[in-house]
Design a protein around this motif. Structure first.
Motif, PDB file in Angstrom:
ATOM      1  N   LEU A  16       0.832  -1.208   0.000  1.00  0.00           N
ATOM      2  CA  LEU A  16       0.000   0.000   0.000  1.00  0.00           C
ATOM      3  C   LEU A  16       0.866   1.258   0.000  1.00  0.00           C
ATOM      4  N   HIS A  17       0.611   2.147  -0.941  1.00  0.00           N
ATOM      5  CA  HIS A  17       1.248   3.471  -0.967  1.00  0.00           C
ATOM      6  C   HIS A  17       0.164   4.484  -0.676  1.00  0.00           C
ATOM      7  N   GLY A  18       0.040   4.890   0.587  1.00  0.00           N
ATOM      8  CA  GLY A  18      -1.013   5.840   0.955  1.00  0.00           C
ATOM      9  C   GLY A  18      -1.585   5.513   2.313  1.00  0.00           C
ATOM     10  N   ASP A  19      -2.657   6.196   2.657  1.00  0.00           N
ATOM     11  CA  ASP A  19      -3.253   6.124   3.995  1.00  0.00           C
ATOM     12  C   ASP A  19      -4.204   4.922   4.086  1.00  0.00           C
ATOM     13  N   GLY A  20      -3.841   3.963   4.920  1.00  0.00           N
ATOM     14  CA  GLY A  20      -4.601   2.713   5.030  1.00  0.00           C
ATOM     15  C   GLY A  20      -5.980   2.897   5.625  1.00  0.00           C
ATOM     16  N   PHE A  40      -8.585   0.253 -11.096  1.00  0.00           N
ATOM     17  CA  PHE A  40      -7.355  -0.507 -11.363  1.00  0.00           C
ATOM     18  C   PHE A  40      -6.793  -0.124 -12.720  1.00  0.00           C
ATOM     19  N   LEU A  41      -5.501  -0.340 -12.862  1.00  0.00           N
ATOM     20  CA  LEU A  41      -4.821  -0.133 -14.144  1.00  0.00           C
ATOM     21  C   LEU A  41      -4.076  -1.417 -14.488  1.00  0.00           C
ATOM     22  N   ALA A  42      -4.526  -2.098 -15.527  1.00  0.00           N
ATOM     23  CA  ALA A  42      -3.869  -3.360 -15.912  1.00  0.00           C
ATOM     24  C   ALA A  42      -3.031  -3.175 -17.168  1.00  0.00           C
ATOM     25  N   TYR A  49      -4.997   8.004 -17.967  1.00  0.00           N
ATOM     26  CA  TYR A  49      -6.176   8.019 -17.089  1.00  0.00           C
ATOM     27  C   TYR A  49      -5.751   7.950 -15.624  1.00  0.00           C
ATOM     28  N   LEU A  50      -4.726   7.146 -15.361  1.00  0.00           N
ATOM     29  CA  LEU A  50      -4.224   7.037 -13.985  1.00  0.00           C
ATOM     30  C   LEU A  50      -3.771   8.402 -13.493  1.00  0.00           C
ATOM     31  N   GLU A  51      -3.049   9.109 -14.340  1.00  0.00           N
ATOM     32  CA  GLU A  51      -2.467  10.385 -13.926  1.00  0.00           C
ATOM     33  C   GLU A  51      -3.528  11.417 -13.565  1.00  0.00           C
ATOM     34  N   GLN A  52      -4.756  11.206 -14.088  1.00  0.00           N
ATOM     35  CA  GLN A  52      -5.828  12.167 -13.796  1.00  0.00           C
ATOM     36  C   GLN A  52      -6.927  11.557 -12.920  1.00  0.00           C
ATOM     37  N   SER A  53      -6.623  10.424 -12.314  1.00  0.00           N
ATOM     38  CA  SER A  53      -7.684   9.720 -11.589  1.00  0.00           C
ATOM     39  C   SER A  53      -8.078  10.422 -10.289  1.00  0.00           C
ATOM     40  N   ASP A  54      -9.386  10.379 -10.014  1.00  0.00           N
ATOM     41  CA  ASP A  54      -9.920  10.894  -8.749  1.00  0.00           C
ATOM     42  C   ASP A  54     -10.331   9.759  -7.822  1.00  0.00           C
ATOM     43  N   ALA A  55      -9.907   8.546  -8.130  1.00  0.00           N
ATOM     44  CA  ALA A  55     -10.331   7.391  -7.335  1.00  0.00           C
ATOM     45  C   ALA A  55      -9.827   7.493  -5.897  1.00  0.00           C
ATOM     46  N   ALA A  56     -10.473   6.727  -5.009  1.00  0.00           N
ATOM     47  CA  ALA A  56      -9.974   6.600  -3.637  1.00  0.00           C
ATOM     48  C   ALA A  56      -8.599   5.959  -3.644  1.00  0.00           C
ATOM     49  N   ALA A  57      -8.438   4.990  -4.531  1.00  0.00           N
ATOM     50  CA  ALA A  57      -7.158   4.306  -4.667  1.00  0.00           C
ATOM     51  C   ALA A  57      -7.167   3.538  -5.972  1.00  0.00           C
ATOM     52  N   PRO A  66       4.534   5.466  -9.216  1.00  0.00           N
ATOM     53  CA  PRO A  66       4.969   6.880  -9.292  1.00  0.00           C
ATOM     54  C   PRO A  66       4.020   7.780 -10.078  1.00  0.00           C
ATOM     55  N   PHE A  67       3.217   7.201 -10.964  1.00  0.00           N
ATOM     56  CA  PHE A  67       2.328   8.013 -11.797  1.00  0.00           C
ATOM     57  C   PHE A  67       0.967   8.253 -11.168  1.00  0.00           C
ATOM     58  N   SER A  68       0.736   7.631 -10.002  1.00  0.00           N
ATOM     59  CA  SER A  68      -0.597   7.720  -9.405  1.00  0.00           C
ATOM     60  C   SER A  68      -0.727   8.941  -8.496  1.00  0.00           C
ATOM     61  N   PRO A  69      -1.705   9.787  -8.755  1.00  0.00           N
ATOM     62  CA  PRO A  69      -1.932  10.953  -7.892  1.00  0.00           C
ATOM     63  C   PRO A  69      -2.709  10.575  -6.637  1.00  0.00           C
ATOM     64  N   VAL A  70      -3.135   9.358  -6.555  1.00  0.00           N
ATOM     65  CA  VAL A  70      -3.950   8.904  -5.415  1.00  0.00           C
ATOM     66  C   VAL A  70      -3.283   7.665  -4.816  1.00  0.00           C
ATOM     67  N   PRO A  71      -3.746   7.223  -3.638  1.00  0.00           N
ATOM     68  CA  PRO A  71      -3.136   6.043  -3.027  1.00  0.00           C
ATOM     69  C   PRO A  71      -3.108   4.864  -3.990  1.00  0.00           C
TER      70      PRO A  71
END
Lengths: 340, 340, 340
Positions: A16-20, A40-42, A49-57, A66-71
């Motif tokens: 996990l990279h982020g707040d559990g 998810f990104l497979a 899309y990942l770089e602009q994602s507003d997902a919780a994680a 490194p490209f994820s703006p979210v957890p």
């Protein structure tokens, strides 16, 4: 429904990279997910899309973190990890334990106390319904048939007599298991029906889509092995045998006495002629007509892709003159002395 | 269940070679049958199985009797004889006579006292259910429809209003008879539905597989004649007419207003375009696309058999260049003076 | 049932030639209609039938009026006028308002007082059944799903949870809406199911034939827009989107995530591979295999029409040698110096 990122990380074995403590309430697409949704990104080609994602994680490979703006939840196989966690967010309602007052259960049927028998479901004489089974509204289980632990029959599924279904199977609505195979003796005065006295044996962890037909065997059983997955409107004739972990897409038709190996994949609308053997590891593209046994793993096809109507018309007519063309080319080769 | 060899010999008109008091309890394959099972040999190429059979008895031609290590029932057509006797060993349960308390029968429906109306079956106003009919669980018979003597509807069959079904028919589970034909008038503002005011008339001794759709006629009736046999997932559009003793295999689709003659055989997944006439005695191989009327008895086909993917890919691309190739060959012939 | 010609003229905006007090009780074909039946002539080539018609009246264009021996209703588009009036003669019974005592309606479901809930129908928790809806016998509406005003579900239709259906839709018997999409992650130990957490959104004025399967979305919804018409046994996979007024004939299969535009027409048995985009105004002939996106309106095809068996056999074998033939022709062209 709802899990924290820490819980998800444990469940899918992710770093996990982020707040559990962040909570996820639903699943979303990478593009559409909001701040309480897990995506998810497979496939790296959707990294933007990942770089602009507003997902919780986001579940992704370590390389994408490194490209994820979210957890991020880093795993080797994000698609499978997403599959594993998805069941926690399944909105499918769980039926209440017990037999609904409108259901009709025969006196000699054995129904586990932990099973859920829905409204107007019917269980016939001698049938066995194991622990945790769900029979939804209007589902029918014929005399002497057995439904294994944890299996779910969606509404209006019909299971004939003499059918055995394993554990943790999912049978979607209006599918039929155990109808008579298409067996008739010809004669001058028409067809004489051959009673279909075999049954159907379905293993565990099998999924069948909606409106499928699985015929009972003529004498011996029709068999679907463990872990087979089958899409909607698939027709499986009498005495077909399908090996473990094979996958069969929508509207495939499998004629009588076909044997299919393990780990095969049939795309939509494939047709398989009767009495053929298909070995393990065969993949068949959509709309293919399989008319001979296949003895070598690999990919097979026969469909003709679409064309615009004017072009198609000219070419389709030519199909009927193909053999003649070959003979004309042969004659040209002869006369030119150019034959290879 | 259980018959002696003497009883079987009488029933199928066989010459018995062996002890007539031996009892048979079930059917088996020539290879798999045990000492209380009846098997048959229809094809001489399986004689080696006969020579090692452990069956209670074998139905075969007089020529095969000397090769049988077990009692033999000699007949001219073993396959048909096996079909005739098979019904005595059919494990399909027979429903109890009478109307199940959970069934819903309209006040104006006429239901024979000898019919069996299963749990949650529904019979609407004015419908007629003749002697010895079996409606299994969840079967529905619409207003004014008639089900002839001895016919069985398996669970969750839906018969709409205005449908007539003859005697001794078998309709497998989740099949639908009488749904609206696909009739709509086009317009700039979309499609306007044309009420389908015709019905469906099905003769006697007809069998329909599971998950079939038989549409009602637009104005006049859709008609299926006596002795027609139909496999699973067959689509029969409005105003189709199918002649006596024709056989239609799984997933065949017959478009609107097609007329099919008697004694035709359609293999799996055949598609027949609308408004065509198919004469008596036509046989069509699997996955064929029928686009013109057929006026001559015989065998027809159009499917393309499978190939390995790499080879298919190269050839399928060429299909789109076929007409061009014909023109190139013609040019070669011209220039070589070799034109036939 | 029964309308006077004057009433019909008003309803379809026709100019009446004849006695407006004449009553019509049913619809008929131009050829078969008797003196209480209404017929129509849309195609001038059937004028001879008009000239001999015994119908109560005929709907036709103004040009045909002089040829009619019976009262005529003149309109610009007789086929559409016939469609508009046909519903007055529809024999389909209308269910009584209210909930049948055998139906099972959950406490938290909201059912309009003007809805008709038939025998053994089931409405689950939180579902909404709007004004004038008809749920026929054995129909099932899952938790939280919504059925819009005036929509009819024929018997044994299964609507899963999380499905929304608009107004005035017709869903024919044994069709399934909302079954799981075919989504699984592959792995060495078999397939891992991906919970299908999306739903299905169906617009208004949609018709679905019998035994269709419409899968719920994997994450987002499967969508069918207003005015789409769909025939029997059509398979619509997860996340398909179908645009307004498109028409889809019997046994078509549409794989996952396909987007179809508006005003498209797909003939019977067409197969569409996954993730393709089909633009507005596309027409695809029967049995076509669509394997690439279509970006230009027009007509497309790929099926191979039937031939007699002997001819087919010779040509089908040649299909597998097509690429080789092209290379042979190229060689001939080279050697002859005749290459175009």
């Amino acid at each position: 429904m709802g899990l924290t990122l820490a819980e998800i990380a444990v469940e899918i074995g992710a770093e996990l990279h982020g707040d559990g403590r962040i909570a996820v309430r639903a699943l979303g697409t990478l593009k559409g997910a909001g701040p309480d949704q897990l995506a998810f990104l497979a496939n790296p080609k959707f990294r933007s899309y990942l770089e602009q994602s507003d997902a919780a994680a986001v579940i992704c490979t370590p390389d994408e973190v490194p490209f994820s703006p979210v957890p991020a939840l880093a795993v080797a196989d994000p698609y499978k990890a997403f599959a594993l966690i998805s069941r926690f967010f399944d909105p499918a309602p769980v039926g209440p334990t017990g037999v609904h007052p409108s259901a009709v259960v025969a006196a000699t049927a054995r129904v586990s106390a932990s099973a859920s028998i829905g409204p107007n479901a019917v269980v016939e004489e001698g049938a066995e319904i194991a622990d945790g089974v769900t029979l939804m509204a209007g589902a029918f289980v014929g005399a002497g048939s057995r439904i294994g632990a944890g299996t779910r029959l969606w509404p209006n599924v019909t299971v004939y007599h003499g059918v055995s279904i394993g554990e943790r199977c999912i049978i979607h609505a209006n599918t039929v298991i155990g109808s008579d195979g298409f067996g008739f003796a010809p004669g001058r005065d028409g067809w004489t029906k051959i009673a279909q006295v075999g049954g159907v044996k379905i293993g565990s962890d099998v999924e069948l889509g909606s409106c499928c037909s699985v015929d009972r065997g003529a004498i011996e059983d029709t068999i679907i092995a463990d872990g087979v997955i089958i899409d909607n409107q698939v027709h499986i004739a009498h005495n077909v045998r399908i090996g473990r972990h094979s996958a069969i897409a929508g509207q495939v038709g499998i004629a009588g006495s076909v044997t299919i190996g393990e780990n095969c994949i049939f795309a939509g609308k494939v047709g398989i002629a009767g009495h053929l053997d298909i070995c393990d590891g065969v993949q068949v593209l959509g709309m293919t007509m399989v008319t001979r046994s296949i003895k070598k793993p690999g990919v097979y096809a026969s469909g003709v892709p679409h064309d615009d109507h004017a072009a198609w018309r000219k070419n389709a007519v030519r199909f009927r003159q193909l053999d003649e063309l070959f003979r004309r080319v042969k004659a040209l080769e002869k006369s030119s002395g150019d034959k290879p």
